[in-house]
Design a protein around this motif. Structure first.
Motif, PDB file in Angstrom:
ATOM      1  N   ALA A 238       0.832  -1.208   0.000  1.00  0.00           N
ATOM      2  CA  ALA A 238       0.000   0.000   0.000  1.00  0.00           C
ATOM      3  C   ALA A 238       0.865   1.255   0.000  1.00  0.00           C
ATOM      4  O   ALA A 238       0.565   2.227  -0.709  1.00  0.00           O
ATOM      5  N   ASP A 239       1.936   1.260   0.778  1.00  0.00           N
ATOM      6  CA  ASP A 239       2.818   2.428   0.807  1.00  0.00           C
ATOM      7  C   ASP A 239       3.545   2.600  -0.524  1.00  0.00           C
ATOM      8  O   ASP A 239       3.818   3.727  -0.956  1.00  0.00           O
ATOM      9  N   PHE A 240       3.862   1.488  -1.176  1.00  0.00           N
ATOM     10  CA  PHE A 240       4.478   1.593  -2.501  1.00  0.00           C
ATOM     11  C   PHE A 240       3.508   2.225  -3.495  1.00  0.00           C
ATOM     12  O   PHE A 240       3.886   3.083  -4.305  1.00  0.00           O
ATOM     13  N   LEU A 241       2.243   1.824  -3.430  1.00  0.00           N
ATOM     14  CA  LEU A 241       1.246   2.409  -4.327  1.00  0.00           C
ATOM     15  C   LEU A 241       1.042   3.895  -4.031  1.00  0.00           C
ATOM     16  O   LEU A 241       0.856   4.699  -4.950  1.00  0.00           O
ATOM     17  N   ARG A 242       1.067   4.266  -2.754  1.00  0.00           N
ATOM     18  CA  ARG A 242       0.929   5.686  -2.407  1.00  0.00           C
ATOM     19  C   ARG A 242       2.066   6.498  -3.007  1.00  0.00           C
ATOM     20  O   ARG A 242       1.869   7.648  -3.404  1.00  0.00           O
ATOM     21  N   ASP A 243       3.238   5.902  -3.072  1.00  0.00           N
ATOM     22  CA  ASP A 243       4.379   6.611  -3.656  1.00  0.00           C
ATOM     23  C   ASP A 243       4.176   6.879  -5.141  1.00  0.00           C
ATOM     24  O   ASP A 243       4.704   7.859  -5.678  1.00  0.00           O
ATOM     25  N   THR A 244       3.422   6.012  -5.836  1.00  0.00           N
ATOM     26  CA  THR A 244       3.195   6.233  -7.265  1.00  0.00           C
ATOM     27  C   THR A 244       2.255   7.401  -7.524  1.00  0.00           C
ATOM     28  O   THR A 244       2.162   7.874  -8.661  1.00  0.00           O
ATOM     29  N   LEU A 245       1.571   7.875  -6.482  1.00  0.00           N
ATOM     30  CA  LEU A 245       0.620   8.978  -6.646  1.00  0.00           C
ATOM     31  C   LEU A 245       1.216  10.333  -6.309  1.00  0.00           C
ATOM     32  O   LEU A 245       0.527  11.337  -6.421  1.00  0.00           O
ATOM     33  N   THR A 246       2.465  10.366  -5.878  1.00  0.00           N
ATOM     34  CA  THR A 246       3.096  11.645  -5.527  1.00  0.00           C
ATOM     35  C   THR A 246       4.265  11.922  -6.458  1.00  0.00           C
ATOM     36  O   THR A 246       4.941  10.995  -6.928  1.00  0.00           O
ATOM     37  N   SER A 247       4.486  13.180  -6.733  1.00  0.00           N
ATOM     38  CA  SER A 247       5.578  13.584  -7.615  1.00  0.00           C
ATOM     39  C   SER A 247       6.737  14.211  -6.844  1.00  0.00           C
ATOM     40  O   SER A 247       7.748  14.570  -7.440  1.00  0.00           O
ATOM     41  N   GLU A 248       6.588  14.351  -5.526  1.00  0.00           N
ATOM     42  CA  GLU A 248       7.639  14.952  -4.708  1.00  0.00           C
ATOM     43  C   GLU A 248       8.416  13.869  -3.978  1.00  0.00           C
ATOM     44  O   GLU A 248       7.846  13.052  -3.259  1.00  0.00           O
ATOM     45  N   ARG A 249       9.709  13.867  -4.175  1.00  0.00           N
ATOM     46  CA  ARG A 249      10.543  12.844  -3.558  1.00  0.00           C
ATOM     47  C   ARG A 249      10.486  12.915  -2.030  1.00  0.00           C
ATOM     48  O   ARG A 249      10.554  11.898  -1.348  1.00  0.00           O
ATOM     49  N   SER A 250      10.351  14.113  -1.495  1.00  0.00           N
ATOM     50  CA  SER A 250      10.327  14.277  -0.041  1.00  0.00           C
ATOM     51  C   SER A 250       9.098  13.627   0.590  1.00  0.00           C
ATOM     52  O   SER A 250       9.080  13.375   1.788  1.00  0.00           O
ATOM     53  N   ALA A 251       8.059  13.374  -0.205  1.00  0.00           N
ATOM     54  CA  ALA A 251       6.838  12.777   0.318  1.00  0.00           C
ATOM     55  C   ALA A 251       6.813  11.258   0.173  1.00  0.00           C
ATOM     56  O   ALA A 251       5.857  10.613   0.589  1.00  0.00           O
ATOM     57  N   LEU A 252       7.855  10.671  -0.411  1.00  0.00           N
ATOM     58  CA  LEU A 252       7.874   9.232  -0.639  1.00  0.00           C
ATOM     59  C   LEU A 252       8.102   8.465   0.662  1.00  0.00           C
ATOM     60  O   LEU A 252       8.893   8.863   1.504  1.00  0.00           O
ATOM     61  N   PHE A 253       7.399   7.366   0.795  1.00  0.00           N
ATOM     62  CA  PHE A 253       7.666   6.450   1.903  1.00  0.00           C
ATOM     63  C   PHE A 253       8.892   5.597   1.606  1.00  0.00           C
ATOM     64  O   PHE A 253       9.685   5.297   2.495  1.00  0.00           O
ATOM     65  N   LEU A 254       9.033   5.195   0.343  1.00  0.00           N
ATOM     66  CA  LEU A 254      10.087   4.262  -0.054  1.00  0.00           C
ATOM     67  C   LEU A 254      10.904   4.863  -1.182  1.00  0.00           C
ATOM     68  O   LEU A 254      10.815   4.422  -2.338  1.00  0.00           O
ATOM     69  N   PRO A 255      11.728   5.880  -0.896  1.00  0.00           N
ATOM     70  CA  PRO A 255      12.516   6.500  -1.965  1.00  0.00           C
ATOM     71  C   PRO A 255      13.509   5.534  -2.586  1.00  0.00           C
ATOM     72  O   PRO A 255      13.843   5.659  -3.759  1.00  0.00           O
ATOM     73  N   GLU A 256      13.979   4.557  -1.815  1.00  0.00           N
ATOM     74  CA  GLU A 256      14.930   3.576  -2.327  1.00  0.00           C
ATOM     75  C   GLU A 256      14.542   2.193  -1.826  1.00  0.00           C
ATOM     76  O   GLU A 256      14.261   1.998  -0.645  1.00  0.00           O
ATOM     77  N   LEU A 257      14.525   1.237  -2.731  1.00  0.00           N
ATOM     78  CA  LEU A 257      14.266  -0.153  -2.374  1.00  0.00           C
ATOM     79  C   LEU A 257      15.566  -0.924  -2.546  1.00  0.00           C
ATOM     80  O   LEU A 257      16.092  -1.006  -3.656  1.00  0.00           O
ATOM     81  N   GLU A 258      16.074  -1.483  -1.469  1.00  0.00           N
ATOM     82  CA  GLU A 258      17.370  -2.144  -1.531  1.00  0.00           C
ATOM     83  C   GLU A 258      17.253  -3.651  -1.312  1.00  0.00           C
ATOM     84  O   GLU A 258      17.520  -4.427  -2.218  1.00  0.00           O
TER      85      GLU A 258
END
Length: 305
Positions: A238-258
């Motif tokens: 769900a948090d990954f999907l929320r990240d697809t709806l925002t265009s601001e990097r500062s608002a991302l939950f998962l800026p990097e997946l390692e």
């Protein structure tokens, strides 16, 4: 369907690092909610067909040799490191792990984590509202399982063999090279495992956090910044999907997946994977193109009349 417990490691491939979302579809629902479905490509994992300790194939033999190396290093560390020196010694492995690769320091990393687990023996803390004593000492089969996970393989253990500790040991090793998501089947396991294993990881200087459904929006970003985050597969998706709806990097939950360690891989990649994750959120009427076109057409009709 597998009838034994299992775990796997999924690492992000370099080719997919640039394309964060492999396929994303969004549309406006009649009730004014936006539905988003996303798919993510990951690097493949190398399977291990049997138990990493009792198996007789060519994958199991190197793990048994590695366990012997871990025990040898562990005996040396017992004599060399005091209670306050273990964390500093473990963090010193981070530079080598990043430069040479995790496999080059794996015996030393696992030996540190094993020694930390043994030094916690007899201590107690609160787990899911109840005080419980730590009575875990990593066994050889658990070290073999943790080593397999640290090497990016799938490991299978029988029920009761201590898979939760194996995941924590492997997470400590992967934490030397970046952030780790320990993905569980549900919120209860995420909370339980996070509270249970956090003293072990934190004794090595590895920060931990837990994300469940009740975790407030404002605390999720901070939780994902921890070195090891315990999270259920539904909340992570769900948090990954929320990240697809925002265009601001500062608002991302998962800026990097390692690195992700999947607990109960059969449930996550087979049972749960058959149910698509759908994220619904309320949007303003002005953002809905249907409403905009409806207003425009109504205005044109009024002018013609």
């Amino acid at each position: 369907m597998w009838n034994t417990a299992s775990a796997a490691v999924v690492r992000r491939s370099r080719s997919t690092e640039q394309a964060r979302v492999a396929a994303t579809k969004a549309r406006a629902a009649p009730d004014g909610k936006r539905l988003t479905v996303a798919k993510q490509r990951f690097a493949p994992v190398r399977p291990i067909a049997a138990s990493p300790w009792t198996g007789r194939d060519k994958l199991a033999r190197p793990l048994r040799r590695l366990v012997r190396d871990v025990r040898r290093v562990q005996d040396q560390l017992k004599e060399q490191l005091g209670p306050d020196e273990l964390e500093r010694s473990f963090r010193a492995l981070e530079l080598r792990a990043r430069d040479q690769g995790l496999s080059e320091v794996l015996p030393q990393a696992l030996a540190h984590a094993t020694l930390a687990a043994e030094r916690l023996y007899g201590k107690s803390w609160i787990i899911c509202g109840e005080e419980q004593a730590w009575e875990l000492r990593p066994r050889d089969n658990q070290l073999a399982c943790a080593a397999a996970l640290a090497l990016g393989q799938v490991a299978e253990l029988d029920t009761g063999e201590g898979k939760t500790l194996c995941v924590a040991l492997a997470a400590a090793c992967h934490a030397l090279t970046g952030r780790v998501h320990a993905v569980t089947a549900n919120d209860y396991l995420a909370r339980r495992d996070g509270e249970w294993m956090s003293p072990l990881l934190e004794s090595l200087g590895v920060s931990t956090a837990t994300v469940v459904h009740q975790t407030p929006h404002g605390e999720r970003q901070a939780a994902y910044q921890a070195r090891v985050t315990y999270v259920s597969v539904k909340e992570l998706g769900a948090d990954f999907l929320r990240d697809t709806l925002t265009s601001e990097r500062s608002a991302l939950f998962l800026p990097e997946l390692e690195t992700a360690i999947l607990d109960e891989i059969d449930f996550i990649l087979v049972d749960e994977a058959r149910i698509p994750l759908i994220l619904a959120e309320q949007i303003h009427a002005s953002e809905n193109l249907c409403h905009q076109f409806n207003e425009a057409v109504a205005e044109l009709v009024d002018r013609q009349e």
